[in-house]
Design a protein around this motif. Structure first.
Motif, PDB file in Angstrom:
ATOM      1  N   PRO A 264       0.806  -1.229   0.000  1.00  0.00           N
ATOM      2  CA  PRO A 264       0.000   0.000   0.000  1.00  0.00           C
ATOM      3  C   PRO A 264       0.838   1.279   0.000  1.00  0.00           C
ATOM      4  N   SER A 265       2.019   1.227   0.612  1.00  0.00           N
ATOM      5  CA  SER A 265       2.880   2.408   0.647  1.00  0.00           C
ATOM      6  C   SER A 265       4.029   2.324  -0.337  1.00  0.00           C
ATOM      7  N   GLY A 266       4.379   1.115  -0.769  1.00  0.00           N
ATOM      8  CA  GLY A 266       5.538   0.938  -1.641  1.00  0.00           C
ATOM      9  C   GLY A 266       6.855   0.869  -0.887  1.00  0.00           C
ATOM     10  N   ASN A 267       6.811   0.848   0.458  1.00  0.00           N
ATOM     11  CA  ASN A 267       8.047   0.815   1.252  1.00  0.00           C
ATOM     12  C   ASN A 267       8.721  -0.549   1.145  1.00  0.00           C
ATOM     13  N   GLY A 268      10.017  -0.534   0.769  1.00  0.00           N
ATOM     14  CA  GLY A 268      10.806  -1.740   0.828  1.00  0.00           C
ATOM     15  C   GLY A 268      11.197  -2.025   2.266  1.00  0.00           C
ATOM     16  N   LEU A 269      11.069  -3.274   2.709  1.00  0.00           N
ATOM     17  CA  LEU A 269      11.248  -3.590   4.122  1.00  0.00           C
ATOM     18  C   LEU A 269      12.468  -4.451   4.401  1.00  0.00           C
ATOM     19  N   SER A 270      12.751  -5.431   3.543  1.00  0.00           N
ATOM     20  CA  SER A 270      13.908  -6.297   3.769  1.00  0.00           C
ATOM     21  C   SER A 270      14.282  -6.980   2.467  1.00  0.00           C
ATOM     22  N   VAL A 271      15.484  -7.576   2.454  1.00  0.00           N
ATOM     23  CA  VAL A 271      16.026  -8.177   1.240  1.00  0.00           C
ATOM     24  C   VAL A 271      16.600  -9.553   1.570  1.00  0.00           C
ATOM     25  N   GLY A 272      16.468 -10.475   0.615  1.00  0.00           N
ATOM     26  CA  GLY A 272      17.041 -11.803   0.763  1.00  0.00           C
ATOM     27  C   GLY A 272      18.155 -12.015  -0.238  1.00  0.00           C
ATOM     28  N   ILE A 273      19.349 -12.287   0.256  1.00  0.00           N
ATOM     29  CA  ILE A 273      20.528 -12.480  -0.591  1.00  0.00           C
ATOM     30  C   ILE A 273      21.114 -13.852  -0.283  1.00  0.00           C
ATOM     31  N   GLY A 274      21.298 -14.668  -1.322  1.00  0.00           N
ATOM     32  CA  GLY A 274      21.833 -16.006  -1.084  1.00  0.00           C
ATOM     33  C   GLY A 274      21.851 -16.863  -2.327  1.00  0.00           C
TER      34      GLY A 274
END
Length: 427
Positions: free
Chosen positions: A274-284
């Motif tokens: 709803p806001s477009g806010n990125g919250l976290s990322v997965g790298i692996g």
């Protein structure tokens, strides 16, 4: 004239008539006899068969009561049988949730071109099959001889299909290489009908998801143009557009107000849509992500689902723990200040080629691969539980299983491959 009543029924009827006449005429026997004679008097113009109307009604009621008693007895026997089975083998629902497909399919569907995506109807015994020639088929899983509906949904290959049922209406969403996302309605009498065509992406639409957000029916689409768009199906406009990655967004999944995406850059990202806010990322992962799915919440009271599963071209699938975002009063969630990366809880290794599709059902994870196999993994441990070798005569592109949200979960699984076949597993 013979009356179709046995002795007991006749006596009961006579007793009821006498009680009625006593209520109507009092205790005077002569008045009762006169009233009875008057009520039974038949003139020449009257039909004598009318005298049998009451006995016929009486016998109908008796037969109905006997039938009801027989059905009640059968229900009691079935409940006792289910109780005994539950006591010795666990609850029926638990056995259905942990069900695994048999080694061989029960039936197969052959279509005109490679199968790109499949989706089971959430309530009915139907499967929607999307092909690389842009056609969308609807088959009855119990009778696959001919499709119940078939439509040329897109001018180029379909990449993804999803389905929801809202207040008795079935909605089917598709994404395609023709840069469009479309939503169809399905009816048994009218087949598939185009409801909305969403144009706004500038490249291939690689994934779509339908869900009900409050009273609004929404569809999310991701594209090679690096954007994710949220569309209102009934109103026909774009609700939100944001860019979670700097590269091709290949897949997505939605749960509530959160959306997880996998991209060509081999990363995963959690977004508050709803806001477009990125919250976290997965790298692996070391190669592009092919599919991603949220692990369903443990219960309705759970505030945070916490996990997702991704598959990649690096021949692995990974189970991730997602950190909870910071929740601020009257504001959209923001990334956690000290924990904004997914944690790789387990890596599922065993496939010999690209891992294409992932589905989660109960305690199990199901993955398909270009090595022509389907594997089942334990969600808790990441151990491989079963493998279906040579599930298709080519790449296995997609899989779907009935969800576990129904009151009585079904036991149906479907797979699709580039051999132009869709296999149906049931028990």
């Amino acid at each position: 004239m013979d009356v179709p009543l046995d002795g007991d029924q006749q006596r009961e009827l006579d007793r009821s008539v006498i009680e009625y006449l006593r209520w109507r005429c009092g205790e005077n026997e002569s008045e009762i006899i006169d009233a009875l004679a008057q009520s039974l008097k038949v003139t020449e113009s009257e039909d004598p068969s009318r005298l049998l109307l009451l006995p016929r009604k009486w016998t109908s009621i008796v037969r109905l009561q006997r039938r009801i008693m027989a059905l009640e007895h059968t229900c009691r026997e079935l409940r006792e049988l289910n109780s005994s089975r539950d006591a010795s083998h666990g609850t029926a629902d638990a056995s259905r949730v942990t069900w695994l497909p048999p080694a061989q399919p029960c039936s197969s569907i052959t279509v005109e071109s490679p199968v790109a995506s499949v989706r089971l109807h959430p309530e009915l015994a139907l499967v929607f099959v999307a092909t690389e020639h842009g056609r969308l088929h609807c088959f009855d899983v119990l009778d696959t001889s001919i499709p119940m509906a078939s439509i040329q949904a897109h001018t180029r290959a379909i990449t993804s299909v999803d389905c929801v049922c809202v207040e008795g209406t079935t909605y089917v969403a598709t994404g395609s290489k023709d840069m469009q996302a479309r939503v169809f309605t399905w009816e048994a009498s009218g087949g598939l009908r185009l409801l909305r065509s969403f144009q706004g992406h500038e490249h291939v639409v690689s994934g779509v998801r339908l869900w009900l957000n409050g009273k609004d029916l929404l569809v999310a689409s991701c594209s090679r143009d690096t954007f994710v768009k949220i569309w209102d199906v009934l109103k026909g406009w774009c609700v939100k557009s944001f860019q979670p990655h700097a590269d091709w967004v290949r897949c997505l999944d939605v749960q509530g107000e959160y959306l997880v995406t996998g991209a060509q850059d081999a990363t995963l990202r959690l977004t508050h849509w709803p806001s477009g806010n990125g919250l976290s990322v997965g790298i692996g992962h070391s190669f592009p992500i092919e599919s991603v799915a949220f692990v369903p919440a443990a219960g309705e009271e759970s505030e945070w689902f916490g996990e997702c599963v991704s598959t990649s071209r690096d021949r692995t699938a990974k189970i991730w723990s997602i950190p909870a975002p910071r929740l601020l009063p009257h504001r959209a969630p923001v990334p956690h200040s000290a924990d904004a990366q997914f944690h790789n809880r387990a890596t599922l290794e065993g496939h010999q080629s690209w891992v294409r599709c992932v589905r989660i059902r109960g305690p199990h994870i199901f993955t398909t691969s270009d090595d022509r196999s389907v594997k089942c993994w334990e969600l808790a441990t990441g151990n491989c539980k079963r493998t279906w070798e040579d599930a298709h005569q080519g790449f296995v592109s997609c899989i779907d299983l009935d969800g576990t949200a129904q009151p009585v979960p079904r036991r149906i699984a479907v797979t699709g491959g580039i051999d132009c076949k869709c296999h149906i597993f049931m028990q």
